[in-house]
Enzyme design. Structure first.
Site: not given
Length: 217
Positions: A23, A51-52, A75-76, A78, A109-110, A113
């Protein structure tokens, strides 16, 4: 993220992750892969969850166009917690005036990224702009001299290292007081659970462009 979503789906019991059909198509790939995901969703008549991060205006234009034919949620981030944080940032910016309150956004961030500032940081900056009903000058890091900030601007700082899943602080800096709204991601599992909640929401929607704000109501 694909593995995290598959693991989270197993815990749900009534969901299945499949390579084709289904879906909702969930895309956490890369900016370069977005066009193919949109085409696949349009051809199959599937809803699409994007989500990218690291997308530009051209990507956003493609999503807006596709949303005329399919339900599409961008959604940058989620995380349900970040969705609520965005709402709080918008409300705070509406109350705290631009003349006396400066906004700085710091994210970590790690070390792997690739984009900076994070898509989430930019998303939070847009929430602040909505609260103030204006477009702000984005100050992307500071280095050098004569760097006095412009009234109403929004500053962004990025930290990279280790295995940090994602930290975000939105700082409202006023006269003799500070308000700091924060979110700490301790595991990528939170993004997977949020993506599943978004997919459940999206599966029953009409064509249109949605966000995590729609998911949390």
């Amino acid at each position: 993220m694909g593995r995290a979503i598959a693991d989270a789906a197993k815990d749900e019991g009534d969901l299945a992750v499949v390579d084709s059909g289904g879906d909702v198509l969930i895309d956490f790939s890369s900016p370069e892969g977005l066009r193919a995901s949109i085409s696949r969703a349009l051809d199959a008549g599937q809803a699409l969850l994007v989500g990218t991060t690291g997308l530009d205006e051209g990507h956003e234009s493609m999503m807006r166009e596709a949303a005329g034919d399919i339900p599409l949620l961008y959604a940058p981030n989620t995380s349900v917690g970040v969705a609520l944080l965005s709402d709080l940032v918008e409300r705070a910016a509406r109350v705290l005036g631009r003349e006396d309150w400066d906004i700085e956004i710091v994210e970590a961030h790690h070390k792997h990224k690739a984009d900076a500032p994070s898509g989430t940081a930019l998303h939070l900056g847009l929430a602040a702009e909505r609260g103030r009903d204006e477009d702000a000058l984005d100050d992307m890091g500071r280095c050098g001299k004569d760097l006095r900030r412009e009234v109403g601007s929004i500053g962004y700082s990025a930290v990279r290292g280790g295995t940090v899943a994602g930290d975000h602080d939105v700082m409202f800096l006023g006269p003799e007081e500070r308000l700091i709204l924060s979110h700490r991601a301790e595991s990528r599992a939170i993004f997977a659970r949020g993506a599943i909640a978004a997919a459940r929401f999206l599966a029953s929607q009409k064509p249109g462009l949605y966000s995590m704000k729609d998911v949390i109501g």
